[in-house]
Design a protein around this motif. Structure first.
Motif, PDB file in Angstrom:
ATOM      1  N   ASN A 251      15.185  45.219 -10.152  1.00 29.03           N
ATOM      2  CA  ASN A 251      15.532  43.823 -10.405  1.00 29.03           C
ATOM      3  C   ASN A 251      14.678  43.226 -11.527  1.00 29.03           C
ATOM      4  N   ARG A 252      13.401  43.552 -11.529  1.00 31.68           N
ATOM      5  CA  ARG A 252      12.511  43.042 -12.567  1.00 31.68           C
ATOM      6  C   ARG A 252      12.970  43.540 -13.943  1.00 31.68           C
ATOM      7  N   ARG A 253      13.239  44.823 -14.047  1.00 29.84           N
ATOM      8  CA  ARG A 253      13.711  45.377 -15.327  1.00 29.84           C
ATOM      9  C   ARG A 253      15.025  44.723 -15.743  1.00 29.84           C
ATOM     10  N   ALA A 254      15.945  44.536 -14.794  1.00 32.80           N
ATOM     11  CA  ALA A 254      17.248  43.931 -15.101  1.00 32.80           C
ATOM     12  C   ALA A 254      17.082  42.487 -15.579  1.00 32.80           C
ATOM     13  N   VAL A 255      16.210  41.742 -14.927  1.00 31.83           N
ATOM     14  CA  VAL A 255      15.979  40.340 -15.299  1.00 31.83           C
ATOM     15  C   VAL A 255      15.346  40.264 -16.691  1.00 31.83           C
ATOM     16  N   LEU A 256      14.343  41.092 -16.954  1.00 35.81           N
ATOM     17  CA  LEU A 256      13.693  41.060 -18.258  1.00 35.81           C
ATOM     18  C   LEU A 256      14.657  41.481 -19.368  1.00 35.81           C
ATOM     19  N   GLN A 257      15.472  42.485 -19.107  1.00 41.00           N
ATOM     20  CA  GLN A 257      16.455  42.923 -20.109  1.00 41.00           C
ATOM     21  C   GLN A 257      17.492  41.828 -20.357  1.00 41.00           C
ATOM     22  N   ALA A 258      17.947  41.193 -19.301  1.00 43.58           N
ATOM     23  CA  ALA A 258      18.922  40.116 -19.446  1.00 43.58           C
ATOM     24  C   ALA A 258      18.330  38.950 -20.228  1.00 43.58           C
ATOM     25  N   ALA A 259      17.101  38.595 -19.919  1.00 42.48           N
ATOM     26  CA  ALA A 259      16.446  37.496 -20.630  1.00 42.48           C
ATOM     27  C   ALA A 259      16.280  37.833 -22.105  1.00 42.48           C
ATOM     28  N   GLU A 260      15.883  39.062 -22.389  1.00 42.14           N
ATOM     29  CA  GLU A 260      15.703  39.478 -23.781  1.00 42.14           C
ATOM     30  C   GLU A 260      17.029  39.446 -24.541  1.00 42.14           C
ATOM     31  N   THR A 261      18.086  39.905 -23.908  1.00 35.81           N
ATOM     32  CA  THR A 261      19.403  39.908 -24.539  1.00 35.81           C
ATOM     33  C   THR A 261      19.883  38.482 -24.797  1.00 35.81           C
TER      34      THR A 261
ATOM     35  N   VAL B 210      20.142  33.905 -16.731  1.00 36.13           N
ATOM     36  CA  VAL B 210      19.450  35.192 -16.647  1.00 36.13           C
ATOM     37  C   VAL B 210      19.818  35.891 -15.344  1.00 36.13           C
ATOM     38  N   ALA B 211      19.810  35.153 -14.242  1.00 37.12           N
ATOM     39  CA  ALA B 211      20.167  35.747 -12.951  1.00 37.12           C
ATOM     40  C   ALA B 211      21.585  36.297 -12.981  1.00 37.12           C
ATOM     41  N   ALA B 212      22.514  35.533 -13.530  1.00 38.93           N
ATOM     42  CA  ALA B 212      23.909  35.986 -13.608  1.00 38.93           C
ATOM     43  C   ALA B 212      24.028  37.238 -14.478  1.00 38.93           C
ATOM     44  N   ALA B 213      23.350  37.239 -15.633  1.00 38.03           N
ATOM     45  CA  ALA B 213      23.431  38.388 -16.542  1.00 38.03           C
ATOM     46  C   ALA B 213      22.772  39.626 -15.942  1.00 38.03           C
ATOM     47  N   ALA B 214      21.743  39.425 -15.123  1.00 40.62           N
ATOM     48  CA  ALA B 214      21.035  40.544 -14.496  1.00 40.62           C
ATOM     49  C   ALA B 214      21.700  40.989 -13.208  1.00 40.62           C
TER      50      ALA B 214
ATOM     51  N   VAL C 146       9.436  38.252 -33.042  1.00 42.38           N
ATOM     52  CA  VAL C 146       9.286  36.854 -33.442  1.00 42.38           C
ATOM     53  C   VAL C 146      10.139  35.911 -32.582  1.00 42.38           C
ATOM     54  N   ALA C 147      11.322  36.315 -32.180  1.00 42.42           N
ATOM     55  CA  ALA C 147      12.148  35.447 -31.318  1.00 42.42           C
ATOM     56  C   ALA C 147      11.483  35.258 -29.959  1.00 42.42           C
TER      57      ALA C 147
ATOM     58  N   PHE D 167      16.249  30.401 -27.457  1.00 39.24           N
ATOM     59  CA  PHE D 167      15.521  29.936 -26.285  1.00 39.24           C
ATOM     60  C   PHE D 167      16.229  28.807 -25.532  1.00 39.24           C
ATOM     61  N   ASP D 168      16.833  27.884 -26.266  1.00 35.22           N
ATOM     62  CA  ASP D 168      17.458  26.730 -25.621  1.00 35.22           C
ATOM     63  C   ASP D 168      18.597  27.119 -24.682  1.00 35.22           C
TER      64      ASP D 168
END
Length: 192
Positions: free
Chosen positions: A14-24, A39-43, A108-109, A31-32
């Motif tokens: 779940n942690r990996r999925a959330v971080l990957q979703a947030a990064e994507t 993020v939860a939906a994408a993960a 940078v993003a 950021f906005d």
């Protein structure tokens, strides 16, 4: 015992999925447009999972940056010189700034998102504190006459994401790295 292992494996997934979703989402939308709900939906995890694990957007951005900063932190503590121990503080400081510039230019993003998410509490952010402590220690060793704490903040301020992006667009990574080295070298020059 087996159930406990399964929970840890699920939590790690779940942690990996959330971080990957947030990064994507960050890369695609900025950021906005990165909310914990999106993020939860994408993960494909529950919103509560994201909140329990990261707390808020600042915690999520901090975790993303921390993933990138782990190797740098390990290099500082136990890596080979010049980033790691075993060389004079001046060489270590310049190597650290080079490594930090590399991390900043490749992310940078994420750096911009982290800056915005932690803007209200930047000086107590654990990543910032770790980097500041390292710079301050090296500066104090190299130049005991300096206000190492202030100069440490000054050097880290050059990693503002907007400034990094601007300098990269007008001179590239070489300009950023060279300019950082020039500023640090000026501080490390002869004592007052």
């Amino acid at each position: 015992m087996g159930a406990q292992r399964q929970e840890r494996a699920d939590a790690a997934r779940n942690r990996r999925a959330v971080l990957q979703a947030a990064e994507t989402l960050l890369a695609e939308n900025g950021f906005d447009h990165v909310s914990l709900d999106k993020v939860a939906a994408a993960a494909d995890v529950g919103k509560g999972t994201v909140f329990r694990r990261f707390g808020n957007r600042a915690g999520l951005m901090r975790a993303l940056l921390e993933e990138r900063a782990v190797m740098l932190s390990e290099g500082i503590v136990s890596g080979p010189p010049p980033l790691g121990p075993g060389v004079p503080p001046r060489e270590r400081l310049l190597a650290f700034l080079d490594a930090l510039a590399d991390l900043a230019t490749r992310n940078v993003a994420l750096l911009a998102a982290h800056d915005r998410a932690c803007a209200e509490d930047k000086f107590s952010d654990p990543i910032y504190l770790r980097w500041h402590r390292h710079i301050t220690t090296l500066l104090a060793e190299a130049r005991p006459d300096l206000d190492a704490e202030f100069v440490g903040h000054t050097l880290l301020s050059m990693f503002d994401a907007d400034l990094v992006r601007h300098v990269m667009n007008d001179g590239g990574v070489a300009r950023l790295t060279g300019s950082l080295r020039d500023v640090a070298s000026a501080f490390l020059g002869a004592p007052r």
